[in-house]
Motif scaffolding. Structure first.
Motif, PDB file in Angstrom:
ATOM      1  N   ASP A 199       0.831  -1.204   0.000  1.00 51.37           N
ATOM      2  CA  ASP A 199       0.000   0.000   0.000  1.00 51.37           C
ATOM      3  C   ASP A 199       0.867   1.256   0.000  1.00 51.37           C
ATOM      4  O   ASP A 199       0.583   2.219  -0.707  1.00 51.37           O
ATOM      5  CB  ASP A 199      -0.931   0.017   1.216  1.00 51.37           C
ATOM      6  CG  ASP A 199      -2.031  -1.020   1.135  1.00 51.37           C
ATOM      7  OD1 ASP A 199      -2.222  -1.628   0.060  1.00 51.37           O
ATOM      8  OD2 ASP A 199      -2.707  -1.229   2.163  1.00 51.37           O
TER       9      ASP A 199
ATOM     10  N   SER B 155      -7.225 -10.559  -1.759  1.00 54.41           N
ATOM     11  CA  SER B 155      -8.266 -10.402  -2.775  1.00 54.41           C
ATOM     12  C   SER B 155      -9.404  -9.526  -2.275  1.00 54.41           C
ATOM     13  O   SER B 155      -9.871  -8.628  -2.989  1.00 54.41           O
ATOM     14  CB  SER B 155      -8.815 -11.764  -3.208  1.00 54.41           C
ATOM     15  OG  SER B 155      -7.815 -12.505  -3.846  1.00 54.41           O
ATOM     16  N   GLU B 156      -9.852  -9.785  -1.046  1.00 55.05           N
ATOM     17  CA  GLU B 156     -10.958  -8.998  -0.495  1.00 55.05           C
ATOM     18  C   GLU B 156     -10.571  -7.546  -0.253  1.00 55.05           C
ATOM     19  O   GLU B 156     -11.428  -6.672  -0.205  1.00 55.05           O
ATOM     20  CB  GLU B 156     -11.495  -9.635   0.782  1.00 55.05           C
ATOM     21  CG  GLU B 156     -12.268 -10.908   0.507  1.00 55.05           C
ATOM     22  CD  GLU B 156     -12.832 -11.549   1.756  1.00 55.05           C
ATOM     23  OE1 GLU B 156     -12.536 -11.096   2.886  1.00 55.05           O
ATOM     24  OE2 GLU B 156     -13.582 -12.541   1.597  1.00 55.05           O
TER      25      GLU B 156
ATOM     26  N   GLY C 288      -8.928  -5.927  -2.395  1.00 53.36           N
ATOM     27  CA  GLY C 288      -8.863  -5.334  -3.723  1.00 53.36           C
ATOM     28  C   GLY C 288      -7.489  -5.322  -4.352  1.00 53.36           C
ATOM     29  O   GLY C 288      -7.246  -4.610  -5.326  1.00 53.36           O
ATOM     30  N   ARG C 289      -6.564  -6.120  -3.830  1.00 52.22           N
ATOM     31  CA  ARG C 289      -5.214  -6.168  -4.379  1.00 52.22           C
ATOM     32  C   ARG C 289      -5.161  -7.139  -5.553  1.00 52.22           C
ATOM     33  O   ARG C 289      -5.952  -8.070  -5.636  1.00 52.22           O
ATOM     34  CB  ARG C 289      -4.198  -6.603  -3.326  1.00 52.22           C
ATOM     35  CG  ARG C 289      -4.154  -5.789  -2.050  1.00 52.22           C
ATOM     36  CD  ARG C 289      -4.232  -4.290  -2.281  1.00 52.22           C
ATOM     37  NE  ARG C 289      -4.076  -3.520  -1.079  1.00 52.22           N
ATOM     38  CZ  ARG C 289      -5.076  -3.173  -0.263  1.00 52.22           C
ATOM     39  NH1 ARG C 289      -6.300  -3.564  -0.494  1.00 52.22           N
ATOM     40  NH2 ARG C 289      -4.830  -2.425   0.803  1.00 52.22           N
ATOM     41  N   THR C 290      -4.223  -6.927  -6.465  1.00 45.72           N
ATOM     42  CA  THR C 290      -4.014  -7.838  -7.580  1.00 45.72           C
ATOM     43  C   THR C 290      -3.231  -9.034  -7.065  1.00 45.72           C
ATOM     44  O   THR C 290      -2.103  -8.881  -6.598  1.00 45.72           O
ATOM     45  CB  THR C 290      -3.235  -7.145  -8.715  1.00 45.72           C
ATOM     46  OG1 THR C 290      -3.965  -6.000  -9.130  1.00 45.72           O
ATOM     47  CG2 THR C 290      -3.034  -8.091  -9.889  1.00 45.72           C
TER      48      THR C 290
END
Length: 88
Positions: free
Chosen positions: A27, A51-52, A54-56
């Protein structure tokens, strides 16, 4: 802007410190304009956390330390960050 690939695993047995620490690092790097992607073991709590958020995420089918060559070619990272236990 650099491309950064972060490799970390986390699950209840190992703990999630690696994943949360690397998410925080990612981040901070993304806030400075870097493109950050993550590689973690498939179907683990670590994958879910990233994933939850919002990361690739690129799920891996095994627990090898180094990301597979195909993923390295796809992401073309300028920097690879490893945060895993028991690395060689």
């Amino acid at each position: 802007m650099s491309a950064i690939l972060v490799r970390a695993d986390g699950d209840p047995a190992r703990g999630l410190g690696h994943v949360f620490r690397m998410r925080a690092l990612g981040d901070a790097l993304a806030a400075r304009g870097h493109r950050v992607t993550y590689a973690t073991r498939r179907a683990t709590t670590g994958e879910t956390v990233l994933s939850e958020a919002g990361r690739t995420v690129h799920p891996l089918d095994d627990a090898t330390v180094a990301p597979p060559p195909g993923l390295l070619a796809e992401t073309a990272p300028d920097l690879l960050v490893l945060d895993l236990l028991d690395t060689q």
